[in-house]
Design a protein around this motif. Structure first.
Motif, PDB file in Angstrom:
ATOM      1  N   GLU A 290       0.910  -0.742  -0.070  1.00 16.47           N
ATOM      2  CA  GLU A 290       0.013  -0.024  -0.237  1.00 16.47           C
ATOM      3  C   GLU A 290       0.638   1.268  -0.447  1.00 16.47           C
ATOM      4  O   GLU A 290       2.029   1.188  -0.024  1.00 16.47           O
ATOM      5  N   THR A 291       0.318   2.677  -0.053  1.00 18.29           N
ATOM      6  CA  THR A 291       0.636   3.781  -0.030  1.00 18.29           C
ATOM      7  C   THR A 291       2.247   3.834   0.901  1.00 18.29           C
ATOM      8  O   THR A 291       1.500   3.573   2.406  1.00 18.29           O
ATOM      9  N   GLY A 292       3.095   3.920   0.341  1.00 13.31           N
ATOM     10  CA  GLY A 292       4.199   3.993   1.681  1.00 13.31           C
ATOM     11  C   GLY A 292       5.256   2.487   1.707  1.00 13.31           C
ATOM     12  O   GLY A 292       6.235   2.731   2.843  1.00 13.31           O
ATOM     13  N   ASP A 293       4.794   1.604   1.598  1.00 11.85           N
ATOM     14  CA  ASP A 293       5.191   0.942   1.564  1.00 11.85           C
ATOM     15  C   ASP A 293       6.234   0.458   0.370  1.00 11.85           C
ATOM     16  O   ASP A 293       6.425   1.327  -0.149  1.00 11.85           O
ATOM     17  N   ALA A 294       7.817  -0.200   1.365  1.00 13.00           N
ATOM     18  CA  ALA A 294       8.573  -0.046   0.524  1.00 13.00           C
ATOM     19  C   ALA A 294       9.276  -2.411   0.341  1.00 13.00           C
ATOM     20  O   ALA A 294       9.105  -1.778   1.176  1.00 13.00           O
ATOM     21  N   VAL A 295      10.114  -2.233  -0.539  1.00  8.62           N
ATOM     22  CA  VAL A 295      10.609  -3.432  -0.664  1.00  8.62           C
ATOM     23  C   VAL A 295      11.830  -3.167  -1.093  1.00  8.62           C
ATOM     24  O   VAL A 295      12.052  -2.814  -2.376  1.00  8.62           O
ATOM     25  N   ARG A 296      13.145  -3.979  -1.075  1.00  7.44           N
ATOM     26  CA  ARG A 296      13.905  -4.322  -1.086  1.00  7.44           C
ATOM     27  C   ARG A 296      14.499  -5.422  -1.710  1.00  7.44           C
ATOM     28  O   ARG A 296      14.166  -6.490  -1.235  1.00  7.44           O
ATOM     29  N   LEU A 297      15.149  -5.603  -2.795  1.00  4.46           N
ATOM     30  CA  LEU A 297      15.610  -6.881  -4.053  1.00  4.46           C
ATOM     31  C   LEU A 297      16.410  -6.920  -3.682  1.00  4.46           C
ATOM     32  O   LEU A 297      17.226  -5.979  -4.598  1.00  4.46           O
ATOM     33  N   THR A 298      17.296  -8.119  -3.852  1.00  6.43           N
ATOM     34  CA  THR A 298      18.252  -8.537  -4.321  1.00  6.43           C
ATOM     35  C   THR A 298      18.144  -9.717  -5.191  1.00  6.43           C
ATOM     36  O   THR A 298      18.146 -10.737  -5.069  1.00  6.43           O
ATOM     37  N   ASP A 299      19.015  -9.355  -6.801  1.00 10.22           N
ATOM     38  CA  ASP A 299      18.597 -10.348  -7.748  1.00 10.22           C
ATOM     39  C   ASP A 299      17.081 -10.505  -7.705  1.00 10.22           C
ATOM     40  O   ASP A 299      16.992 -11.996  -8.033  1.00 10.22           O
ATOM     41  N   PRO A 300      16.676 -10.141  -8.057  1.00  5.61           N
ATOM     42  CA  PRO A 300      14.579 -10.458  -8.427  1.00  5.61           C
ATOM     43  C   PRO A 300      15.023 -11.129  -9.603  1.00  5.61           C
ATOM     44  O   PRO A 300      15.285 -11.333 -10.135  1.00  5.61           O
ATOM     45  N   ASP A 301      13.569 -12.548  -9.107  1.00  2.00           N
ATOM     46  CA  ASP A 301      13.255 -13.281 -10.476  1.00  2.00           C
ATOM     47  C   ASP A 301      12.827 -12.755 -11.638  1.00  2.00           C
ATOM     48  O   ASP A 301      11.901 -11.653 -11.844  1.00  2.00           O
ATOM     49  N   GLU A 302      13.143 -12.570 -12.661  1.00  2.00           N
ATOM     50  CA  GLU A 302      12.853 -12.186 -14.268  1.00  2.00           C
ATOM     51  C   GLU A 302      11.972 -12.429 -14.132  1.00  2.00           C
ATOM     52  O   GLU A 302      11.438 -13.498 -14.334  1.00  2.00           O
ATOM     53  N   GLY A 303      11.022 -11.104 -14.812  1.00  2.00           N
ATOM     54  CA  GLY A 303       9.548 -11.623 -14.912  1.00  2.00           C
ATOM     55  C   GLY A 303       8.667 -11.371 -14.120  1.00  2.00           C
ATOM     56  O   GLY A 303       7.683 -11.165 -13.819  1.00  2.00           O
ATOM     57  N   GLN A 304       9.361 -10.653 -12.202  1.00  2.00           N
ATOM     58  CA  GLN A 304       8.670 -10.521 -11.614  1.00  2.00           C
ATOM     59  C   GLN A 304       7.664  -9.124 -11.258  1.00  2.00           C
ATOM     60  O   GLN A 304       8.333  -8.074 -11.903  1.00  2.00           O
ATOM     61  N   ARG A 305       6.168  -9.168 -11.113  1.00  2.00           N
ATOM     62  CA  ARG A 305       5.307  -8.181 -11.509  1.00  2.00           C
ATOM     63  C   ARG A 305       4.720  -7.634 -10.101  1.00  2.00           C
ATOM     64  O   ARG A 305       4.555  -8.372  -9.263  1.00  2.00           O
ATOM     65  N   PHE A 306       4.027  -6.211 -10.413  1.00  2.00           N
ATOM     66  CA  PHE A 306       3.822  -5.936 -10.254  1.00  2.00           C
ATOM     67  C   PHE A 306       2.719  -5.309 -10.287  1.00  2.00           C
ATOM     68  O   PHE A 306       2.519  -5.311 -11.305  1.00  2.00           O
ATOM     69  N   ALA A 307       1.180  -5.913  -9.647  1.00  2.00           N
ATOM     70  CA  ALA A 307      -0.062  -5.627 -10.081  1.00  2.00           C
ATOM     71  C   ALA A 307      -0.375  -4.694  -8.956  1.00  2.00           C
ATOM     72  O   ALA A 307      -1.105  -4.905  -8.514  1.00  2.00           O
ATOM     73  N   ALA A 308      -1.590  -3.522 -10.157  1.00  2.00           N
ATOM     74  CA  ALA A 308      -2.454  -2.254  -9.107  1.00  2.00           C
ATOM     75  C   ALA A 308      -3.384  -2.390  -8.492  1.00  2.00           C
ATOM     76  O   ALA A 308      -3.627  -4.011  -9.503  1.00  2.00           O
ATOM     77  N   GLY A 309      -3.795  -2.146  -7.457  1.00  2.00           N
ATOM     78  CA  GLY A 309      -5.429  -2.263  -7.161  1.00  2.00           C
ATOM     79  C   GLY A 309      -6.044  -1.836  -7.858  1.00  2.00           C
ATOM     80  O   GLY A 309      -5.429  -1.341  -9.110  1.00  2.00           O
ATOM     81  N   PRO A 310      -7.564  -1.322  -7.172  1.00  2.00           N
ATOM     82  CA  PRO A 310      -8.264  -1.302  -8.055  1.00  2.00           C
ATOM     83  C   PRO A 310      -8.125   0.058  -7.881  1.00  2.00           C
ATOM     84  O   PRO A 310      -9.019   0.891  -8.899  1.00  2.00           O
ATOM     85  N   GLU A 311      -7.474   1.457  -7.142  1.00  2.00           N
ATOM     86  CA  GLU A 311      -7.308   2.960  -7.083  1.00  2.00           C
ATOM     87  C   GLU A 311      -5.633   2.949  -8.633  1.00  2.00           C
ATOM     88  O   GLU A 311      -5.995   3.468  -8.340  1.00  2.00           O
ATOM     89  N   GLY A 312      -5.113   2.329  -8.805  1.00  2.00           N
ATOM     90  CA  GLY A 312      -4.193   2.324  -9.125  1.00  2.00           C
ATOM     91  C   GLY A 312      -2.727   2.227  -8.065  1.00  2.00           C
ATOM     92  O   GLY A 312      -3.230   1.538  -7.367  1.00  2.00           O
ATOM     93  N   GLY A 313      -1.943   2.878  -8.716  1.00  2.00           N
ATOM     94  CA  GLY A 313      -0.425   2.854  -8.375  1.00  2.00           C
ATOM     95  C   GLY A 313       0.160   3.692  -8.863  1.00  2.00           C
ATOM     96  O   GLY A 313       0.444   3.975 -10.058  1.00  2.00           O
ATOM     97  N   GLU A 314       1.426   4.725  -8.198  1.00  2.00           N
ATOM     98  CA  GLU A 314       2.588   5.144  -8.513  1.00  2.00           C
ATOM     99  C   GLU A 314       3.299   4.457  -8.164  1.00  2.00           C
ATOM    100  O   GLU A 314       3.616   4.521  -6.386  1.00  2.00           O
TER     101      GLU A 314
END
Length: 69
Positions: free
Chosen positions: A43-67
């Motif tokens: 949600e708004t304000g959340d952050a994730v740190r990834l090390t060597d993320p999987d190729e093709g890993q996706r973020f899907a926006a919720g019902p109000e969209g996302g930035e």
């Protein structure tokens, strides 16, 4: 930092984006919500740190969209 790149995305409801593949990735949800493969709901304000993320890993926006940064 040498070699650093800043990506941004403005997503509509249900839109998806592939997370860039790099040694270190920091994903920040600036507005809205969604779900990141292998992580879950974010949600708004959340952050994730990834090390060597999987190729093709996706973020899907919720019902109000996302930035993302």
């Amino acid at each position: 930092q040498q070699g650093a790149v800043l990506w941004g995305a403005h997503l509509g409801a249900g839109d998806e984006v592939v997370v860039p593949t790099a040694t270190h990735v920091h994903l920040f949800v600036a507005a809205g919500s969604g779900a990141l493969d292998g992580v879950g709901a974010l949600e708004t304000g959340d952050a994730v740190r990834l090390t060597d993320p999987d190729e093709g890993q996706r973020f899907a926006a919720g019902p109000e969209g996302g930035e993302l940064l």
